[in-house]
Design an enzyme around this catalytic site. Structure first.
Site, mmCIF file in Angstrom:
data_model
loop_
_atom_site.group_PDB
_atom_site.id
_atom_site.type_symbol
_atom_site.label_atom_id
_atom_site.label_comp_id
_atom_site.label_asym_id
_atom_site.label_seq_id
_atom_site.Cartn_x
_atom_site.Cartn_y
_atom_site.Cartn_z
ATOM 1 N N ASP A 207 44.909 46.000 54.238
ATOM 2 C CA ASP A 207 43.901 45.936 52.932
ATOM 3 C C ASP A 207 42.921 44.853 53.151
ATOM 4 O OD1 ASP A 207 42.386 46.931 50.776
ATOM 5 O OD2 ASP A 207 44.158 46.377 49.275
ATOM 6 N N GLY B 94 46.573 42.940 38.011
ATOM 7 C CA GLY B 94 46.551 44.420 38.645
ATOM 8 C C GLY B 94 47.487 45.190 38.132
ATOM 9 N N VAL C 80 48.242 37.283 38.196
ATOM 10 C CA VAL C 80 48.332 35.710 39.085
ATOM 11 C C VAL C 80 47.835 34.829 37.995
ATOM 12 C CG1 VAL C 80 47.365 34.585 40.919
ATOM 13 C CG2 VAL C 80 47.722 37.126 41.044
ATOM 14 N N LEU D 190 44.542 34.230 36.677
ATOM 15 C CA LEU D 190 43.661 34.218 37.545
ATOM 16 C C LEU D 190 43.157 35.501 38.077
ATOM 17 C CD1 LEU D 190 45.133 31.160 39.708
ATOM 18 C CD2 LEU D 190 42.966 31.146 38.232
#
Ligand SMILES: *[C@@H]1O[C@H](CO)[C@@H](O)[C@H](O)[C@H]1NC(C)=O
Ligand SMILES: *[C@@H]1O[C@H](CO)[C@@H](O)[C@H](O)[C@H]1NC(C)=O
Ligand SMILES: *[C@@H]1O[C@H](CO)[C@@H](O)[C@H](O)[C@H]1NC(C)=O
Ligand SMILES: *[C@@H]1O[C@H](CO)[C@@H](O)[C@H](O)[C@H]1NC(C)=O
Ligand SMILES: *[C@@H]1O[C@H](CO)[C@@H](O)[C@H](O)[C@H]1NC(C)=O
Ligand SMILES: *[C@@H]1O[C@H](CO)[C@@H](O)[C@H](O)[C@H]1NC(C)=O
Length: 795
Positions: free
Chosen positions: A631, A515, A520, A512
């Site tokens: 963030d 990073g 994910v 999905l």
């Protein structure tokens, strides 16, 4: 010369007397003997010295006449005479010349007396079994403490019909508490809740079902506790794990939480065999008291409005839902009180906007049921509870919605329960004094950042520095040990094996997102035959992260429970693998929603703004540990199937000390959303999230990115600057071009002004998130915002 002799005598007296005192031969308690309650601690010891009879000071000036294990450091009382009636200093216990054995207080008032079966006592004795006996000249026992147990049985002791154990009130208060273990005269051995402070019983939560046959409970030298029939045949084990009495001290105690536990304590390091020199549990009944205690009245195994679960150390835990606090911290069963005002029941003023739900998986309060609905959706269930001022909690399970009212009773958390509890709490204005003081007393500040999906090298450097800081601060935290970090693993989240998750994601097939520090995957997990789609975040190897730290973070994340936060469902920490399992958000991120498709409508966008604000507000104000997200950006706001916004990214929690007076940390976050203080030598506070929220709010209002390099007019490139220019010039309509819905909404100007307040360069000028909520809701007038860049720093 005489002088020298007396000196030697003194020397001998000083050094030999104490020796001879400890080696004093055992003596019977003779007629006329007495002990006085005072600091001198005179006692009657058993021949081996393993048990002592005498006074124990329980509270300043309050003494208990008791028998205890005398050779272990932890005070472990096995019997007492006056548990409900502590006596003052100067009270006496005496074996009178006529054989009476009595405790009287300092004024001579009789407090307790041994009930003798016959006259003729000639001596008393503290035996090595822990039994204190009074006997006649033929050594026939006329009274023994073993016949009048309090909450404890010892090896060689038996429990006869009509004799009961009554638990202590708490760990430190020995007075009679809330549970009873009794061998009834009908032969049944039963554990009951007691109708405290009365002596009648309410609910049987454990029994042997031996009506007509149960005769005696025996605790034998091998560490077995069992019920036998009159002919000696074994009917039922109460504790069935062997432990040798020659190697271990042993006791079976009905503890203050209602569980009967068999404990052992090594008599020496040699006999410990690797076991800690402490009491450890061998066996206990019932296996999970939280699920056993029910009944029509009464709070359950814990207090009202609290919930019960079995902790990892086999002890029962009573806890309060988020938004509630314990009434008496010294009494775990005192119950919990909501930290917010009750919902108004008047139709016009029902304040449904002011309440929302905290979800807790596998939780229920079956004792407070008052209305049930079948074949409904979860959203319907939430709505029906929200509209009902009597509804404190709704349980959603198997398409059924069950309303629970105050006081919540028989609260329990267990995997076997399934479904979830929707716990209604007031969302604005919830901070009662108790929770505020709790917040300020905690020294732990958790920052949850969204570094995992970040991919720029800039960000990676930031991650590295923050990791180092994290390790540094966590170690400091550990060495300080002032406020131990409380870990509640498995409270409402599930621990998965790596294999489970491998299966759930079909071998990590569907990605999905990815990073620098995590990937994910989409997955499906089964719970009670219901399939749930989940997002599985696989953290790449982070060598510095120990198991405990990971668990602590998982635990803190799992307790952040709010409808505008992405819910953590489980985790895996097997070997080197660290994975987090979240609810799946089917409508992707706000970034996609806002910038990639056609413009979503104004009202939907403002709903998302409210939801995001609420989520941040919760992190800042309502969590037991304040959380700075660090963030906030559209990529980290996800949308569920009904487009409800939820804040995401619980990738890596940072434990930092809230040392507000100095710069504590490196820069984290994403360019464009990062507050200016990250770049200055200034402390990082919750206000960094307010700044990021301000940018996000402008993006929601204008439906464009903060930074658009492709615009025709250069002054419009940075939205934050453009917005203030428009505000100053009175040309706000330029921000939304032809968005009629926005222009027709009276709140439009106000929302821009709020955003400008949020992006003030001076963090102290920015409102708190709570204030932002009030401004957005319109309960407070929005003042004229100053130029965000007017702030001159001194550095
Ligand atoms: C205690 O008293 C009993 C009965 O008089 C006697 O048989 C026993 O030997 C005494 N024990 C000690 C250690 O004095
Ligand atoms: C122990 O608890 C009982 C019951 O609540 C209470 O009455 C008593 O004062 C407590 N005793 C101490 C020593 O705190
Ligand atoms: C204690 O009871 C257990 C179970 O009935 C039995 O196996 C064991 O031999 C007993 N030990 C003693 C010392 O009586
Ligand atoms: C002992 O008593 C129990 C219960 O009354 C009975 O079931 C059992 O048969 C008896 N055993 C013997 C050996 O009498
Ligand atoms: C909180 O709510 C209560 C009850 O509705 C109200 O009386 C009180 O003024 C509110 N406080 C704040 C700070 O909004
Ligand atoms: C909260 O605490 C403050 C000071 O400790 C006190 O003045 C105030 O009355 C309290 N408010 C409530 C609602 O208890």
């Amino acid at each position: 010369m005489a002088f020298q002799v007396s000196n030697i005598m003194l020397f001998i007296l000083m050094f030999l007397l104490p020796l001879s005192a400890t080696a004093q031969p055992y003596r019977n308690v003779t007629l006329g003997s007495a002990l006085t309650a005072n600091n001198a601690k005179s006692t009657w010891l058993s021949p081996s010295g393993e048990f002592a009879f005498g006074f124990q000071q329980i509270i300043p000036g309050g003494y208990l006449l008791a028998i205890w294990f005398n050779k272990i450091p932890e005070t472990t009382i096995v019997w007492s005479a006056n548990r409900d009636n502590l006596v003052q200093e100067g009270s006496r216990v005496q074996l009178f010349a006529d054989g009476r054995f009595e405790l009287s207080d300092s004024r001579g008032q009789r407090i307790w007396a041994a009930t003798l079966s016959r006259v003729g006592v000639t001596y008393g004795a503290m035996l090595d079994t822990g039994n204190f006996v009074l006997a006649n000249s033929n050594s026939v026992v006329l009274w023994q403490s073993f016949d009048e147990p309090t909450d404890t049985l010892l090896p060689t002791q038996t429990l006869n019909q009509d004799v009961k154990l009554v638990s202590s009130f708490s760990k430190t208060n020995y007075s009679r508490g809330r549970f009873i273990f009794i061998l009834q005269n009908d032969g049944n051995l039963v554990s009951y809740t007691r109708n405290f402070p009365m002596d009648n019983v309410i609910f049987a939560y454990w029994s042997t079902q031996t009506m007509g046959t149960g005769f005696q409970v025996i605790f034998n030298q091998s560490g077995y506790v069992f019920l036998v029939a009159q002919n000696g045949s074994l009917l039922n084990y109460v504790a069935s794990n062997a432990a040798s009495s020659s190697q271990f001290y042993q006791r079976a105690i009905l503890e203050y939480d209602g569980v009967l536990r068999h404990y052992v304590y090594p008599k020496s390091v040699n006999s410990a065999g690797g076991r800690a020199m402490a009491w450890s549990i061998m066996d206990f009944i019932p296996s999970n008291i939280c699920l056993r205690v029910g009944g029509i009245t009464g709070p359950g195994a814990c207090g009202f409005n609290s919930f019960c679960y079995l902790g990892t150390d086999q002890m029962t835990v009573c806890d309060c839902p988020t938004g509630y606090s314990i009434i008496d911290p010294n009494d775990r069963m005192s119950g919990c009180k909501p930290n917010f005002a009750a919902q108004n029941c008047d139709e016009e003023a029902r304040e449904t906007d002011h309440f929302s739900f905290n979800d807790m998986l596998n939780t229920d309060w079956p004792g407070s049921d008052y209305e049930d609905f079948d074949q409904v959706t979860e959203d319907w269930c939430r709505q029906v509870c929200l509209n009902d001022c009597f509804c404190a909690v709704a349980i959603y399970r198997d398409s059924k919605c069950r309303k629970r009212r105050y006081p919540l009773s028989i609260g329990r958390v267990d995997d076997s329960i399934g479904g979830k509890a929707l716990i209604k709490i007031r969302n604005t204005n919830v901070t009662a004094n108790s929770s505020v003081s709790e917040k300020s007393s905690r020294s732990t500040l958790i920052i949850i950042g969204s570094v995992l999906l970040g991919s720029s090298t800039f960000l990676n450097l930031l991650l590295l520095s923050s990791l180092l800081l994290y390790v540094f601060y966590f170690n400091r935290l550990k060495s300080n040990r002032l406020q131990p970090y409380q870990v509640l693993p498995g409270l409402n989240i599930r621990r998965f094996s790596f294999k489970d998750l491998q299966g759930a994601t079909n071998g990590f097939k569907e990605e999905l997102g990815r990073g620098a520090y995590s990937t994910v995957y989409k997955g499906i997990v089964k719970n009670d035959n219901i399939e749930n789609v989940v997002a599985v975040k696989k953290l790449h190897k982070i060598a510095t992260e120990g198991e405990q730290e990971f668990q602590a973070e998982v635990s803190s994340i799992s307790r952040t429970n709010h409808k505008n936060l992405v819910q953590l469902l489980g985790y895996c920490d097997e070997g080197q693998n660290r994975l987090l399992v979240y609810e799946f958000m089917s409508n992707g991120s706000l970034a996609n929603f806002l910038f990639e498709n056609s413009r979503p409508n104004w009202y939907k966008r403002m709903q998302i703004a409210f939801a995001t604000a609420r989520g941040i507000c919760y992190l800042h104000e309502e969590c037991s540990n304040q959380i700075i997200h660090c963030d906030i950006k559209p990529q980290n706001v996800l949308l569920d199937e009904s487009f409800t916004a939820k804040i995401s990214d619980f990738g890596l929690a940072k434990l930092l000390k809230p040392d507000q007076s100095r710069t504590t940390t490196g820069i984290r976050g994403t360019k464009g959303y990062v507050a200016p203080e990250w770049f200055r030598n200034m402390p990082i506070t919750v206000k960094v999230d307010v700044y990021s929220f301000g940018i996000l709010l402008l993006e929601l209002i204008c439906c464009r990115r903060n930074y658009e390099p492709d615009v025709e007019v250069e002054t419009e490139m940075i939205l934050a600057d453009f917005a203030y220019d428009c505000y100053k010039e009175g040309t706000l309509h330029l921000l939304v071009a032809n968005d009629e819905e926005a222009l027709n909404d009276k709140r439009f100007d106000k929302f821009v002004m709020i955003a400008i307040w949020c992006i003030q360069e001076d963090p102290t000028l920015r409102p708190t998130m709570k204030r932002v909520m009030q401004l957005m809701e319109g309960s407070v007038e929005v003042p004229i915002p100053p130029d965000p860049a007017s702030y001159i720093t001194s550095v």
